[in-house]
Motif scaffolding. Structure first.
Motif, PDB file in Angstrom:
ATOM      1  N   GLU A 304       0.834  -1.206   0.000  1.00 57.37           N
ATOM      2  CA  GLU A 304       0.000   0.000   0.000  1.00 57.37           C
ATOM      3  C   GLU A 304       0.868   1.255   0.000  1.00 57.37           C
ATOM      4  O   GLU A 304       0.543   2.261  -0.649  1.00 57.37           O
ATOM      5  CB  GLU A 304      -0.905  -0.026   1.227  1.00 57.37           C
ATOM      6  N   GLY A 305       2.018   1.225   0.736  1.00 56.66           N
ATOM      7  CA  GLY A 305       2.910   2.382   0.728  1.00 56.66           C
ATOM      8  C   GLY A 305       3.486   2.638  -0.658  1.00 56.66           C
ATOM      9  O   GLY A 305       3.592   3.796  -1.093  1.00 56.66           O
ATOM     10  N   TYR A 308       0.699   4.285  -2.858  1.00 57.31           N
ATOM     11  CA  TYR A 308       0.509   5.716  -2.579  1.00 57.31           C
ATOM     12  C   TYR A 308       1.731   6.524  -3.014  1.00 57.31           C
ATOM     13  O   TYR A 308       1.598   7.675  -3.468  1.00 57.31           O
ATOM     14  CB  TYR A 308       0.248   5.915  -1.091  1.00 57.31           C
ATOM     15  N   THR A 535       6.080   4.290   6.859  1.00 60.15           N
ATOM     16  CA  THR A 535       5.122   3.959   5.782  1.00 60.15           C
ATOM     17  C   THR A 535       3.691   3.982   6.288  1.00 60.15           C
ATOM     18  O   THR A 535       2.768   4.421   5.592  1.00 60.15           O
ATOM     19  CB  THR A 535       5.466   2.582   5.210  1.00 60.15           C
ATOM     20  N   ILE A 539       0.553   6.098   4.899  1.00 59.29           N
ATOM     21  CA  ILE A 539      -0.678   5.439   4.440  1.00 59.29           C
ATOM     22  C   ILE A 539      -1.907   6.052   5.097  1.00 59.29           C
ATOM     23  O   ILE A 539      -2.950   6.260   4.471  1.00 59.29           O
ATOM     24  CB  ILE A 539      -0.584   3.937   4.737  1.00 59.29           C
ATOM     25  N   CYS A 542      -2.728   9.320   3.374  1.00 57.10           N
ATOM     26  CA  CYS A 542      -3.295   9.108   2.034  1.00 57.10           C
ATOM     27  C   CYS A 542      -4.707   8.557   2.107  1.00 57.10           C
ATOM     28  O   CYS A 542      -5.572   8.900   1.291  1.00 57.10           O
ATOM     29  CB  CYS A 542      -2.394   8.159   1.249  1.00 57.10           C
ATOM     30  N   ARG A 543      -4.990   7.707   3.078  1.00 51.03           N
ATOM     31  CA  ARG A 543      -6.349   7.154   3.207  1.00 51.03           C
ATOM     32  C   ARG A 543      -7.372   8.236   3.504  1.00 51.03           C
ATOM     33  O   ARG A 543      -8.495   8.222   2.997  1.00 51.03           O
ATOM     34  CB  ARG A 543      -6.353   6.101   4.307  1.00 51.03           C
TER      35      ARG A 543
END
Length: 587
Positions: A304-305, A308, A535, A539, A542-543
């Motif tokens: 996920e890192g 993004y 990270t 995340i 960004c979420r």
């Protein structure tokens, strides 16, 4: 007693020579009869009869004797295996012919302790009626086993039991007489000094136990996270029940088209007579607290890192292009929205066309089925007429066959008159062939017996040679000096002591390398965990941003869905017209 004892010893000696894996019973009996020519005719007849019976019922006797060695005969010698087989055969198959008195004399001629132990095991009613009967029934039929073998043994069981008790009593009395003849040792007490009385020990003080801590109250209470989950679950269930109740009260909007009925809001108001604010079903919202942690593994965090990070780099590249003088995509985006709306309308029209085509194919299938039923009726009538004609033809053919059969029977009766002469010739030819085959088989048996005797002689010589080799003395090993070099002339040759020292040094260096490697792994793990924490922070940021953009996009899409409606297409109108025609034709 001595007469029958010698006969039984001869039978046991012959059975010890028989090997069921290699020897054939018929050949073995012929060899045994030739070796027993020295005995008298009565002894030879008795020995051959018992020996042939033991070989014939070898499987039945083996089952009983093997079970005896497993259960009651653990201390018996395996050299007495053939003795127990002979006793089992005589008790099972020859007891009625020999008679009880003769059987008793045979039993008394053998060792009393062994025979009593085996007879007590074999004539046990529990063994005879349970597993012995079941095992014998696997080889022969159950009715034959019970009638010819088990029932006679059960009938002789009381007398055999008395015989065993009598023999055991006689052997016990003989052993007691032998014991009384020996001089009995009389024990005498030792002249020992009396010990002093022991002093009463001082009682030890009872140790005092420390007072234990009380169990904390939190042990009997549920954790806070569990309580919060229960509250959220109860709240969501109430919301779901309310939504289900209102969905059941309202009428489904997709049940009928809007052209044939009033709008759903007005219809529901007329039927229920309720205010408008009750008819609107609110959106079901579930409460999701933020304080419940969601655990991610390392792969998910890194994946996920990286995603993004790619999005951030892409956005930075777009900003750099705009700074350098690149054009704006607003006009293109407006055109793209228009084209997407147009595509959506076409998709709705295509979906309506597919639904109407399915309905049209259903109507056409009903019409085709009706036509097929009419065609099948016509074919069935034609088939009935054809079967009637075939039945008439079959009756005529049967009459012709009956006439031909009568003629054939007359011919066969005439031909049977000459069969008897041919049968007599055939019987004479077969008898001559049988005599020739018997002579050939007799010669082959003689040759095989001679070959077996030669093989037995060769084996005996080989065994004697092997035993002579085993009796030769062997030399013991010499002493080994661990500090001495072998002296084979090989490069790098060393003694055992030097080898051990070098191995100890190698183990020490290996242990040191492992410790260094372990320290390096711990440092790498710490660096990796710090990188994962960074990270995770990225995340989470960004979420939050993605959630806000998704909410705005969902509101825009919802507004477009409320305002937009599928337009009527020419294909849809044509399909509706064709469906109405097919329905009218079917009715």
């Amino acid at each position: 007693m001595a007469y029958y004892g010698k006969c039984i010893d001869v039978v046991i000696e012959q059975l010890d020579k028989f090997k069921p894996e290699k020897d054939s019973p018929d050949q073995f009996l012929e060899a045994a009869s030739s070796s027993l020519q020295v005995l008298s005719p009565l002894k030879q007849a008795f020995v051959m009869e018992v020996l042939s019976g033991c070989l014939e019922y070898w499987k039945l006797l083996t089952i009983v004797v093997d079970a005896f060695y497993v259960r009651d005969g653990r201390l018996c010698l395996w050299a007495d295996y053939s003795l127990f087989q002979v006793l089992c055969y005589l008790a099972t198959f020859q007891l009625d012919e020999l008679g009880f008195q003769l059987f008793c004399s045979i039993i008394k001629s053998q060792p009393t302790r062994k025979t009593c132990k085996f007879l007590r095991f074999f004539f046990n009613p529990l063994n005879l009626c349970s597993w012995i009967k079941d095992e014998w029934s696997l080889i022969y039929e159950t009715a034959h086993v019970k009638k010819n073998w088990i029932n006679p043994l059960m009938r002789w069981q009381p007398e055999i039991q008395e015989l065993v008790d009598q023999l055991e009593g006689v052997s016990a009395s003989q052993t007691a007489i032998f014991k009384t003849k020996a001089k009995v040792t009389e024990p005498k007490e030792f002249n020992l000094t009396t010990p002093r009385p022991r002093a009463i020990p001082v009682p030890e003080p009872v140790p005092t136990m420390a007072k234990p801590r009380q169990v904390p109250r939190s042990t009997y209470q549920e954790p806070k996270e569990q309580q919060q989950l229960q509250i959220i679950k109860r709240h969501n269930r109430l919301k779901a029940e309310e939504l289900l109740l209102r969905a059941n009260v309202e009428e489904l909007r997709c049940a009928m088209p809007r052209a044939h009925r009033a709008p759903p809001e007005q219809d529901s108001k007329k039927k229920l007579g309720c205010p408008t604010h009750i008819q609107k079903s609110p959106k079901l919202t579930f409460y999701r607290p933020d304080n419940i942690p969601i655990k991610l593994n390392t792969a998910a965090i890194l994946r996920e890192g990286a995603l993004y990070q790619k999005q951030v780099e892409k956005e930075l590249q777009r900003v750099d292009k705009l700074v350098d003088g690149a054009g704006d995509f607003s006009e293109f985006l407006e055109w793209q929205k228009k084209m997407q709306a147009k595509d959506q309308e076409e998709q709705l029209a295509a979906g309506e066309c597919r639904r109407l085509q399915g309905k049209l194919s259903h109507e056409e299938a009903i019409l085709a089925r009706q036509n097929l039923i009419q065609e099948n009726k016509q074919k069935a009538d034609q088939k009935k007429e054809e079967t009637a004609e075939l039945m008439l033809q079959c009756a005529e053919r049967r009459l012709r066959e009956a006439k031909s059969m009568k003629e054939l029977v007359e011919q066969v009766t005439e031909a049977q008159k000459n069969v008897r002469v041919a049968q007599m010739k055939l019987v004479k030819g077969r008898q001559q062939i049988v005599q020739e085959v018997m002579e050939e088989s007799r010669e082959m048996l003689q040759r095989s017996a001679e070959a077996a005797r030669e093989e037995q002689r060769r084996r005996c010589e080989l065994i004697s040679q092997l035993r002579a080799l085993e009796t030769q003395p062997t030399r013991k090993g010499k002493l080994v000096d661990l500090t001495q070099i072998p002296g084979y002339g090989v490069e790098g040759e060393m003694s055992v002591v030097e080898l051990r020292e070098r191995l100890a040094l190698l183990r020490e260096t290996q242990r040191r390398e492992e410790e260094e490697k372990r320290d390096q792994i711990i440092q790498d793990k710490r660096a990796k965990s710090q990188e994962l924490l960074n990270t995770l922070e990225q995340i989470s940021l960004c979420r939050k941003a993605m959630g806000k953009t998704a909410a705005m996009r969902w509101e825009q899409k919802k507004a477009q869905a409320v305002t937009g409606a599928p337009s009527q297409d020419e294909r849809v109108l044509e399909l509706q017209r064709r469906i109405e025609e097919r329905v009218a034709e079917r009715r």
